[in-house]
Motif scaffolding. Structure first.
Motif, PDB file in Angstrom:
ATOM      1  N   VAL A   1       0.866  -1.178   0.000  1.00  0.00           N
ATOM      2  CA  VAL A   1       0.000   0.000   0.000  1.00  0.00           C
ATOM      3  C   VAL A   1       0.905   1.230   0.000  1.00  0.00           C
ATOM      4  O   VAL A   1       1.786   1.345   0.854  1.00  0.00           O
ATOM      5  CB  VAL A   1      -0.915   0.013   1.240  1.00  0.00           C
ATOM      6  N   PRO A   2       0.732   2.144  -0.950  1.00  0.00           N
ATOM      7  CA  PRO A   2       1.625   3.309  -0.998  1.00  0.00           C
ATOM      8  C   PRO A   2       1.628   4.093   0.308  1.00  0.00           C
ATOM      9  O   PRO A   2       0.584   4.286   0.939  1.00  0.00           O
ATOM     10  CB  PRO A   2       1.032   4.155  -2.140  1.00  0.00           C
TER      11      PRO A   2
ATOM     12  N   SER B   1       7.266   4.484  -2.356  1.00  0.00           N
ATOM     13  CA  SER B   1       7.510   3.775  -1.101  1.00  0.00           C
ATOM     14  C   SER B   1       6.194   3.181  -0.637  1.00  0.00           C
ATOM     15  O   SER B   1       5.126   3.773  -0.847  1.00  0.00           O
ATOM     16  CB  SER B   1       8.091   4.705  -0.031  1.00  0.00           C
ATOM     17  N   GLY B   2       6.260   1.989  -0.042  1.00  0.00           N
ATOM     18  CA  GLY B   2       5.023   1.312   0.312  1.00  0.00           C
ATOM     19  C   GLY B   2       5.106   0.563   1.628  1.00  0.00           C
ATOM     20  O   GLY B   2       6.173   0.103   2.043  1.00  0.00           O
ATOM     21  N   HIS B   3       3.957   0.471   2.303  1.00  0.00           N
ATOM     22  CA  HIS B   3       3.811  -0.387   3.466  1.00  0.00           C
ATOM     23  C   HIS B   3       3.469  -1.788   2.961  1.00  0.00           C
ATOM     24  O   HIS B   3       2.524  -1.951   2.165  1.00  0.00           O
ATOM     25  CB  HIS B   3       2.694   0.111   4.380  1.00  0.00           C
ATOM     26  N   VAL B   4       4.215  -2.790   3.395  1.00  0.00           N
ATOM     27  CA  VAL B   4       3.991  -4.159   2.947  1.00  0.00           C
ATOM     28  C   VAL B   4       3.022  -4.842   3.894  1.00  0.00           C
ATOM     29  O   VAL B   4       3.258  -4.897   5.110  1.00  0.00           O
ATOM     30  CB  VAL B   4       5.325  -4.933   2.881  1.00  0.00           C
TER      31      VAL B   4
ATOM     32  N   VAL C   1       4.068   3.536  12.645  1.00  0.00           N
ATOM     33  CA  VAL C   1       3.010   2.841  13.386  1.00  0.00           C
ATOM     34  C   VAL C   1       2.420   1.827  12.411  1.00  0.00           C
ATOM     35  O   VAL C   1       1.364   2.028  11.808  1.00  0.00           O
ATOM     36  CB  VAL C   1       1.945   3.821  13.900  1.00  0.00           C
ATOM     37  N   SER C   2       3.128   0.719  12.227  1.00  0.00           N
ATOM     38  CA  SER C   2       2.802  -0.206  11.136  1.00  0.00           C
ATOM     39  C   SER C   2       1.450  -0.878  11.305  1.00  0.00           C
ATOM     40  O   SER C   2       0.817  -1.276  10.322  1.00  0.00           O
ATOM     41  CB  SER C   2       3.913  -1.251  10.989  1.00  0.00           C
ATOM     42  N   SER C   3       0.975  -0.986  12.540  1.00  0.00           N
ATOM     43  CA  SER C   3      -0.351  -1.582  12.747  1.00  0.00           C
ATOM     44  C   SER C   3      -1.462  -0.675  12.229  1.00  0.00           C
ATOM     45  O   SER C   3      -2.590  -1.135  12.025  1.00  0.00           O
ATOM     46  CB  SER C   3      -0.567  -1.893  14.232  1.00  0.00           C
ATOM     47  N   ASN C   4      -1.183   0.611  12.001  1.00  0.00           N
ATOM     48  CA  ASN C   4      -2.178   1.484  11.373  1.00  0.00           C
ATOM     49  C   ASN C   4      -2.312   1.194   9.889  1.00  0.00           C
ATOM     50  O   ASN C   4      -3.384   1.366   9.302  1.00  0.00           O
ATOM     51  CB  ASN C   4      -1.802   2.960  11.563  1.00  0.00           C
ATOM     52  N   ALA C   5      -1.208   0.767   9.261  1.00  0.00           N
ATOM     53  CA  ALA C   5      -1.260   0.394   7.846  1.00  0.00           C
ATOM     54  C   ALA C   5      -1.762  -1.032   7.665  1.00  0.00           C
ATOM     55  O   ALA C   5      -2.389  -1.354   6.651  1.00  0.00           O
ATOM     56  CB  ALA C   5       0.129   0.542   7.224  1.00  0.00           C
TER      57      ALA C   5
END
Length: 541
Positions: A85-86, A241-244, A393-397
């Motif tokens: 997700v971008p 850049s993206g959240h995996v 805060v990766s749990s938000n993504a």
């Protein structure tokens, strides 16, 4: 007594993302391929690991910025679960005065935000961004091919130089001057020349000099402006850049699945102690338990120092090559601190109504001067009181990373020394963790009392646990004299080594660090070319 095992066409030492990428391409080329990973899981520094019950963290790398679209498409990684997700905003900086400035992916939206800082800077941004992207496009083709062999004494060397020249067809003299300036100049001086707002300058700082030696006013730090505008992601977008989803380990799990489908065999908990060299040619490896495994080629995903100073007998390598390898600047300047929290961090100044994705990425670095002072302290072996901290805060993504009510906060810490002037990292690990918490609390006051679990990875931990010599996340500093045809060392930039049949496929080879897959892709294709010729160039060839 040593246990003899079956023979393979290729052995890949190290199951990080580049090793897995190389293995998949080699298997796709019809070669029987074995990957040997020292840890109990594959992925190297691109992993998702549980640090508390049900709470998973991208323990080391944390955002996918330049994962090559060729690798994604060739190996059908989406079919194996890869989803990104971008990051939007791509950068977000909270300042001590309570203002939070996002850098939105949409240019119009970004310009509106920049104009709040300075109308002049917003106009300048368009000119500079277009300039940078054009220059980055000249460099883009070099990312996915071997650097030139700088050798005017051979036809191959002249052909390589001609290939490089063709890439720059149409470049103007002004653009050449700009390119040289970005490759050799300092980020701080460039920003001071072009922008008036200190906050605008800090936004650029927040996306550059990651994992690199030198404060923003050091020569060579402007190169990140171009490096981070190379393309990536599914759609080959500049600066992506993206959240995996599933954490960074989802990338390497997809690579491993793709490789297995192509016939790659992967063994974990299989540390290699030595690359077996006979008569100047790599012919397999020896594991720490004494097992000997034979192969016709070996690709090392370990960094150059670990590969050549620990795995290959010194007598097998030229003295001048060893001297150059020993001189590679490592001395990793980074650390990682990961948290499980009982509540979401509340960063002061975040707009009411911001979506979870907009509350995911915060860079805590208030100014260029702050960063320069931080580096000045670290370079003499001290842990700075005030740290540069990247917070995700990766749990938000991706809310699958933690149970409901828990939150994952992963923090990249810039400018800490590998060699401490006083004490050891084992003695100072928790001191570093405490200073990171204190820095975060300046911007998100609720964090200290919300901590459920904390993991501190010092530069020494990055070396011991993840196999990074001196904790360097890029397998060697990204500085001009260690890039392109100088990476890993002059004369050996095309993935081949002085040992026939031994190749370097990790971030210590061109084009360098980051979760790109490019070194693995390029090394595999070089090895396949040699395989088809039936000849493995090296000092003994």
């Amino acid at each position: 007594m040593p246990v003899r095992s079956q023979k393979y066409d290729v052995i890949v030492v190290g199951g990080g993302h580049n090793g897995l990428t190389a293995a998949a391409y080699l298997a796709r080329g019809g070669l029987s391929t074995l990957v040997l990973e020292r840890r109990e899981i594959v992925g190297g520094c691109c992993v998702t690991e549980e640090i508390a019950p049900g709470c998973r963290v991208s323990t080391t790398s944390y955002v996918a910025s330049m994962l090559r679209p060729e690798v994604i498409q060739d190996l059908h990684l989406a079919d194996h679960g890869l989803r990104m997700v971008p990051c939007d905003p791509a950068i977000q900086v909270p300042f001590p005065d309570g203002q939070v400035v996002p850098w939105w992916v949409n240019r119009g939206r970004a310009l509106a935000e920049f104009a709040k800082l300075s109308a002049k800077d917003a106009q300048t941004f368009v000119r500079v961004d277009d300039q940078l992207k054009k220059l980055a496009r000249y460099l883009q083709p070099f990312f996915m091919e071997p650097p030139p062999a700088v050798d005017t004494a051979s036809l191959g060397g002249w052909a390589d130089l001609f290939r490089v020249g063709k890439r720059f067809r149409g470049i103007s003299s002004d653009e050449i001057a700009q390119m040289v300036s970005f490759l050799t100049g300092s980020l701080g001086e460039f920003l001071d020349l072009n922008y008036e707002s200190e906050k605008m300058k800090t936004l650029f700082l927040a996306n550059n000099v990651y994992g690199k030696h030198g404060g923003p006013y050091q020569p060579g730090t402007a190169i990140g402006l171009l490096f981070h505008l190379l393309s990536g992601g599914d759609h080959d977008l500049q600066g992506f850049s993206g959240h995996v989803m599933g954490g960074m380990g989802a990338i390497t799990q997809a690579l491993a699945a793709a490789g297995r489908k192509l016939g790659v065999e992967i063994r974990t908990s299989a540390p290699v102690s030595q690359i077996d060299v006979r008569h100047g040619k790599a012919c397999g490896v020896v594991l720490e338990d004494g097992t000997e495994i034979r192969s016709r080629m070996v690709l090392s995903n370990a960094d150059p120092k670990r590969t050549f100073l620990k795995m290959v007998p010194e007598r097998e390598l030229p003295a001048d090559f060893l001297h150059s390898i020993r001189g590679i600047k490592m001395d990793g300047p980074c650390a990682k601190v990961n948290f499980v929290l009982a509540e979401e961090p509340r960063f002061t100044g975040t707009p009411t109504g911001a979506t979870p994705l907009e509350r995911t990425f915060y860079t805590l670095v208030p100014s260029l001067e702050f960063a320069e002072r931080c580096y000045d302290i670290a370079k003499f072996g001290d842990i700075p009181e005030q740290l540069w901290v990247d917070c995700v805060v990766s749990s938000n993504a991706d809310d699958s990373l933690a149970p409901k009510g828990k939150h994952i906060l992963t923090c990249f810490v810039q400018y800490v020394p590998y060699h401490l002037r006083q004490g050891t990292w084992d003695e100072n690990r928790e001191l570093l963790g405490d200073r990171v918490v204190r820095k975060i609390a300046e911007y998100a006051p609720n964090v200290p009392n919300a901590i459920v679990a904390r993991q501190v990875l010092t530069p020494l931990d990055l070396e011991r646990t993840y196999g990074l010599t001196e904790g360097n996340i890029f397998h060697g500093d990204l500085r001009l004299e260690q890039l392109f045809f100088m990476r890993p060392v002059a004369g050996w930039s095309q993935y081949r080594t002085p040992i026939a049949g031994l190749y370097l496929c990790g971030a210590g080879a061109h084009p360098g660090g980051g979760v790109t897959g490019a070194p693995g892709h390029n090394a595999a294709h070089q090895a396949l070319r040699d395989w088809k010729r039936g000849r493995f160039p090296g000092a003994a060839a």
